[in-house]
Design a protein around this motif. Structure first.
Motif, mmCIF file in Angstrom:
data_model
loop_
_atom_site.group_PDB
_atom_site.id
_atom_site.type_symbol
_atom_site.label_atom_id
_atom_site.label_comp_id
_atom_site.label_asym_id
_atom_site.label_seq_id
_atom_site.Cartn_x
_atom_site.Cartn_y
_atom_site.Cartn_z
ATOM 1 N N LYS A 69 0.846 -1.196 0.000
ATOM 2 C CA LYS A 69 0.000 0.000 0.000
ATOM 3 C C LYS A 69 0.884 1.250 0.000
ATOM 4 C CE LYS A 69 -3.319 -2.423 2.990
ATOM 5 N NZ LYS A 69 -3.759 -2.501 4.400
ATOM 6 N N TYR A 70 1.528 1.527 -1.109
ATOM 7 C CA TYR A 70 2.463 2.652 -1.133
ATOM 8 C C TYR A 70 1.887 3.905 -1.797
ATOM 9 C CZ TYR A 70 3.672 2.078 -6.097
ATOM 10 O OH TYR A 70 3.642 2.037 -7.470
ATOM 11 N N LYS A 71 0.670 3.787 -2.332
ATOM 12 C CA LYS A 71 0.046 4.955 -2.961
ATOM 13 C C LYS A 71 -1.458 4.820 -2.835
ATOM 14 C CE LYS A 71 -0.244 2.905 -7.586
ATOM 15 N NZ LYS A 71 0.115 3.014 -9.004
ATOM 16 N N SER A 72 -2.143 5.941 -2.957
ATOM 17 C CA SER A 72 -3.601 5.911 -3.004
ATOM 18 C C SER A 72 -4.075 7.130 -3.781
ATOM 19 C CB SER A 72 -4.209 5.892 -1.600
ATOM 20 O OG SER A 72 -3.766 6.979 -0.835
ATOM 21 N N ASP A 73 -5.220 6.958 -4.433
ATOM 22 C CA ASP A 73 -5.761 8.076 -5.201
ATOM 23 C C ASP A 73 -6.034 9.237 -4.248
ATOM 24 O OD1 ASP A 73 -6.651 8.945 -7.862
ATOM 25 O OD2 ASP A 73 -8.554 9.227 -6.839
ATOM 26 N N VAL A 74 -5.916 10.448 -4.751
ATOM 27 C CA VAL A 74 -6.069 11.702 -4.014
ATOM 28 C C VAL A 74 -4.824 11.997 -3.187
ATOM 29 C CG1 VAL A 74 -7.443 13.099 -2.425
ATOM 30 C CG2 VAL A 74 -8.597 11.495 -3.950
ATOM 31 N N LYS A 75 -4.438 11.074 -2.287
ATOM 32 C CA LYS A 75 -3.260 11.327 -1.446
ATOM 33 C C LYS A 75 -1.961 11.207 -2.231
ATOM 34 C CE LYS A 75 -5.071 10.099 3.104
ATOM 35 N NZ LYS A 75 -4.927 9.196 4.269
ATOM 36 N N LEU A 130 -15.024 7.634 -30.137
ATOM 37 C CA LEU A 130 -14.802 7.558 -28.694
ATOM 38 C C LEU A 130 -13.879 8.674 -28.213
ATOM 39 C CD1 LEU A 130 -15.247 5.839 -26.082
ATOM 40 C CD2 LEU A 130 -13.135 4.626 -26.676
ATOM 41 N N LEU A 131 -14.353 9.426 -27.228
ATOM 42 C CA LEU A 131 -13.520 10.409 -26.530
ATOM 43 C C LEU A 131 -13.077 9.785 -25.212
ATOM 44 C CD1 LEU A 131 -12.390 13.336 -26.238
ATOM 45 C CD2 LEU A 131 -14.515 13.893 -25.042
ATOM 46 N N ILE A 132 -11.768 9.817 -24.950
ATOM 47 C CA ILE A 132 -11.198 9.258 -23.717
ATOM 48 C C ILE A 132 -10.752 10.418 -22.834
ATOM 49 C CG2 ILE A 132 -9.397 7.774 -22.748
ATOM 50 C CD1 ILE A 132 -9.269 6.412 -25.570
ATOM 51 N N VAL A 133 -11.353 10.534 -21.662
ATOM 52 C CA VAL A 133 -11.058 11.617 -20.724
ATOM 53 C C VAL A 133 -10.408 11.010 -19.487
ATOM 54 C CG1 VAL A 133 -12.086 13.404 -19.257
ATOM 55 C CG2 VAL A 133 -12.999 13.009 -21.549
ATOM 56 N N HIS A 134 -9.222 11.513 -19.120
ATOM 57 C CA HIS A 134 -8.498 10.876 -18.012
ATOM 58 C C HIS A 134 -7.618 11.883 -17.281
ATOM 59 C CE1 HIS A 134 -8.129 6.373 -17.242
ATOM 60 N NE2 HIS A 134 -7.589 6.932 -16.170
ATOM 61 N N GLY A 135 -7.460 11.704 -15.976
ATOM 62 C CA GLY A 135 -6.579 12.536 -15.161
ATOM 63 C C GLY A 135 -5.191 11.933 -15.063
ATOM 64 N N GLU A 136 -4.176 12.786 -15.176
ATOM 65 C CA GLU A 136 -2.782 12.326 -15.136
ATOM 66 C C GLU A 136 -2.401 11.728 -13.783
ATOM 67 O OE1 GLU A 136 -0.578 12.455 -17.598
ATOM 68 O OE2 GLU A 136 -1.174 14.053 -18.986
ATOM 69 N N LYS A 137 -3.042 12.190 -12.702
ATOM 70 C CA LYS A 137 -2.677 11.731 -11.348
ATOM 71 C C LYS A 137 -3.715 10.744 -10.792
ATOM 72 C CE LYS A 137 1.079 14.296 -10.545
ATOM 73 N NZ LYS A 137 1.046 15.526 -9.754
ATOM 74 N N ASP A 138 -4.429 10.090 -11.677
ATOM 75 C CA ASP A 138 -5.424 9.109 -11.252
ATOM 76 C C ASP A 138 -4.698 7.826 -10.863
ATOM 77 O OD1 ASP A 138 -7.490 7.226 -11.036
ATOM 78 O OD2 ASP A 138 -8.673 8.153 -12.623
ATOM 79 N N TYR A 139 -4.715 7.493 -9.576
ATOM 80 C CA TYR A 139 -4.076 6.255 -9.121
ATOM 81 C C TYR A 139 -5.096 5.140 -8.897
ATOM 82 C CZ TYR A 139 0.156 9.032 -8.373
ATOM 83 O OH TYR A 139 1.253 9.838 -8.551
ATOM 84 N N ARG A 140 -6.377 5.452 -9.022
ATOM 85 C CA ARG A 140 -7.412 4.420 -8.909
ATOM 86 C C ARG A 140 -7.530 3.678 -10.241
ATOM 87 N NH1 ARG A 140 -10.889 4.316 -4.961
ATOM 88 N NH2 ARG A 140 -8.844 4.457 -3.927
ATOM 89 N N CYS A 141 -7.766 4.410 -11.313
ATOM 90 C CA CYS A 141 -7.738 3.857 -12.672
ATOM 91 C C CYS A 141 -6.666 4.652 -13.413
ATOM 92 C CB CYS A 141 -9.094 4.012 -13.351
ATOM 93 S SG CYS A 141 -10.429 3.126 -12.542
ATOM 94 N N PRO A 142 -5.411 4.241 -13.295
ATOM 95 C CA PRO A 142 -4.310 5.059 -13.822
ATOM 96 C C PRO A 142 -4.440 5.371 -15.311
ATOM 97 C CG PRO A 142 -3.473 3.429 -12.305
ATOM 98 C CD PRO A 142 -4.923 3.094 -12.532
ATOM 99 N N ILE A 143 -3.815 6.471 -15.696
ATOM 100 C CA ILE A 143 -4.003 7.000 -17.053
ATOM 101 C C ILE A 143 -3.521 6.031 -18.127
ATOM 102 C CG2 ILE A 143 -1.822 8.259 -17.148
ATOM 103 C CD1 ILE A 143 -3.585 10.568 -18.503
ATOM 104 N N GLU A 144 -2.658 5.087 -17.760
ATOM 105 C CA GLU A 144 -2.228 4.109 -18.772
ATOM 106 C C GLU A 144 -3.406 3.295 -19.283
ATOM 107 O OE1 GLU A 144 -1.752 0.478 -18.277
ATOM 108 O OE2 GLU A 144 -2.944 0.644 -16.455
ATOM 109 N N GLN A 145 -4.480 3.212 -18.506
ATOM 110 C CA GLN A 145 -5.684 2.511 -18.962
ATOM 111 C C GLN A 145 -6.312 3.230 -20.161
ATOM 112 O OE1 GLN A 145 -7.287 -0.474 -17.616
ATOM 113 N NE2 GLN A 145 -5.196 -0.690 -16.852
#
Length: 666
Positions: A166-172, A600-615
């Motif tokens: 558990k070394y990272k979490s979304d938001v934090k 298809l438009l893909i909208v994603h946040g760069e700092k998303d650790y829940r569903c990371p942007i590589e998805q």
């Protein structure tokens, strides 16, 4: 003013919405405090504290400036209030007289101090603080802005050494060696005492009526890094002895001492259906340690599982004891609404307030009961629930906004899924609706998947209706609000019956609403809703435009890159990466990209650790190489909460991209 004389809602109206939360009644029941959060001119949010008499129609503003002032708590005698504010740069505790005057800063902790609560005698305040192992609470000094900036720069030059699961979490973001500890402040001596020291996070639940014990939740197990359990502990303040109340097998919280000090009530569960498990309501007898489950015959979710895009700030969900320790109040989630319930110690429950809307919080003492309520055409206000069951409106924080803007009232619909299950949904007609005209249509799919759409204000839905679309949002299987079997029904079946539920919803709308243009259908959703949007366009070409937000496209990589992937994948899909990689690939929308013909438009946040942007990136590159109609919008510094608590300008920009895409293709 009538609906038709008002203007259509815009994306920019997001900045005009005033969000209220955390009602707190004064001990004598004569007044209440609350938090009001609005967007400010610095592309951020300001939270202010207000105080309002229950006899008054006008709240009095207590805090000012651009800070986030939150978590107001009255002293037991009602003469003082402690609150949390980041006005000095990081969250610290401040104290103010309830008759006015300047607030006094109580803490100068280097990494801040949060969530203060009063001891019953009013002589101490117990709070949480992120501390490193060697930190001395008596020598804490707040850094200056320049010092904080320099420390951040220095940290950015250092490699991150990772040795925890558990070394990272979304938001934090990335975690460090600090752990949340409980600290006590003595108001007479103005001294601090650290109450917990274990190398794990501690959460203050409650302080006993005798002031000699505190209740906290934590995982004190050696294997904490590999576990998702969270236990309740009693800490004897004079002796510092810790006693475990729960059994190490579940996740417990929202815990409260009864007023007579004999029992503890809490929400919790033991993962019977993993993350799809409904909460139970437990009572612990402190003397005997005996545990009783009051809710073992109930079949609805305890607490508030409603999903929206404007609620900010925590509010009370219960369980909360009545004065004589015989009953508990709590929120419950059922059939697209949240309501206030009461239960006695035998497990007999009754409805205290139900009106097919969203009760997002409450406060009670003496004869006073204040409810926070939202509905699809009202972002939220506070109301007093009277003895006769009638509600009296106390606040009107969005009057100017609501007088100006037309909002669409949803029509509730229920239809039958392919296998006979009943599915609930809501349909919004477009702004300026005219009978006889045909309108384009958008299906919205919620995230979770274990959450619930329902009778609450949702800016994004209203915006799409304002732009001329028929909007349909539903609760397919996997959603909360329809019992344990229903919420568990999508596990190990992602893209199965949940998908056919959504298609049945579209079929129902097309059959029953003749103003929908069958040739102009769109679909969008975020998180699990993003996964499902990807799945839909990989399995049908009936939609002419799609927007996938913070999505999942590849479960094989999600397993290792998401902050929850290592357990969520197995719990939701039934297989882990090493057990059955083929099964994970079969569940992955990326596998079906050759079938995708929908723009298809893909909208994603760069700092998303829940569903990371590589998805999103994998999906974009694959579709682009296949020469499909696709576009990728990446939001810098945005996490998984972009649509709910992201920077106001970013949230507006996101909405503008979504509406632009649908305008282009529908």
């Amino acid at each position: 003013m009538s609906y038709h004389s008002k203007r259509a809602l815009t994306a920019d109206d997001l900045k005009r919405i005033n969000v209220v939360s955390d009602p707190q009644l004064k001990p004598d029941g004569s007044a209440f405090a609350f938090v009001s959060t609005t967007a400010n001119d610095d592309n951020d949010y300001t939270s202010q504290l207000f105080l309002q008499s229950l006899e008054d129609a006008q709240p009095r503003q207590w805090t000012f400036g651009d800070a986030k002032n939150i978590h107001p708590r009255f002293s037991p005698d009602g003469n003082m209030m402690v609150f949390q504010s980041d006005r000095s740069g990081v969250p610290q505790l401040w104290l103010v007289h309830t008759d006015g005057g300047e607030a006094k800063q109580l803490t100068t902790f280097k990494n801040g101090a949060v969530d203060p609560e009063w001891s019953p005698d009013g002589k101490r305040i117990i709070f949480s603080a992120p501390l490193e192992e060697q930190d001395d609470v008596s020598k804490q000094r707040e850094l200056s802005e320049d010092e904080r900036k320099k420390e951040k720069e220095e940290k950015s030059k250092q490699p991150l050494v990772v040795n925890r699961l558990k070394y990272k979490s979304d938001v934090k973001g990335f975690h460090d060696d600090k752990r949340t500890q409980l600290v006590q402040y003595d108001l007479e001596t103005e001294t601090f005492e650290q109450l917990t020291t274990a190398p794990t996070h501690h959460h203050l639940e409650d302080i006993a009526p005798d002031g000699k014990h505190i209740l906290f939740s934590a995982n004190l197990d050696e294997d904490e890094d590999y576990e998702l359990t969270n236990d309740l502990y009693l800490l004897n303040l004079p002796t510092k002895e810790t006693t475990m109340l729960t059994n190490g097998n579940g996740q417990y919280g929202n815990a409260r001492f009864s007023p007579n000090g004999e029992k503890v009530a809490c929400f919790g569960h033991e993962f019977a259906y993993k993350v799809a498990t409904l909460n139970d309501l437990y009572i612990f007898d402190i003397a005997s340690g005996e545990r009783t489950c009051l809710s073992d015959k109930w079949d609805f979710q305890l607490g508030d599982a409603m999903i929206d895009d404007t609620r900010m700030g925590q509010s009370e969900a219960g369980p909360v004891w009545n004065a004589d320790s015989t009953h508990l109040l709590f929120l419950g989630t059922d059939s697209g609404a949240t309501s206030l319930y009461q239960v006695d110690l035998s497990g007999e429950w009754s409805m205290v307030y139900e009106n097919n809307n969203h009760v997002f919080g409450f406060a009670n003492n003496h004869d006073a009961l204040v409810l926070g309520i939202s509905n699809p055409t009202e972002p939220g206000n506070f109301y007093q629930l009277n003895r006769d069951g009638q509600v009296t409106q106390l606040t009107d924080v969005n009057r100017e906004f609501l007088n100006d803007v037309a909002l669409s009232e949803p029509e509730t619909l229920t239809f039958q899924a392919n296998d006979g299950w009943q599915i609930q949904g809501w349909l919004l007609r477009p702004y300026g609706f005219e009978q006889g005209k045909k309108y384009p249509f958008i299906l919205e799919v919620h995230g979770g998947p274990h959450a619930m759409y329902g009778q609450t204000f949702f800016h994004e839905m209203q915006l799409l209706a304002a732009k001329g679309y028929v909007v349909l949002y539903t609760n397919p299987r996997g959603s909360h609000g329809y019992g344990q079997e229903f919420v568990n029904a999508c596990r190990a079946d992602y893209g199965g019956s949940d998908y056919t539920d959504l298609m049945a919803a579209v079929d129902y709308a097309l059959e029953n609403y003749d103003f929908i243009d069958h040739d102009r259908l769109g679909v969008t959703g975020g998180s699990y809703g993003g996964f499902m949007t990807n799945w839909i366009v990989g399995h049908t070409n009936r939609f002419k435009a799609a927007v996938t937000q913070r999505c999942i496209s590849n479960w094989l990589s999600f397993y290792g890159v998401s902050d929850i992937g290592y357990f969520f994948t197995k719990w939701e899909l039934g297989k882990s990466l090493l057990e059955d990689p083929q099964a994970l690939w079969d569940f992955s929308p990326l596998k079906y990209t050759e079938n995708m013909e929908t723009p298809l438009l893909i909208v994603h946040g760069e700092k998303d650790y829940r569903c990371p942007i590589e998805q999103g990136e994998q999906l974009f590159i694959t579709l682009k190489q296949l020469r499909k109609e696709v576009e990728f919008v990446r939001f810098p510094d945005a996490n998984h909460e972009l649509s709910r608590s992201g920077k106001p300008d970013m949230r507006i920009e996101r909405l503008q991209h979504i509406t632009r895409w649908f305008e282009q293709y529908l």
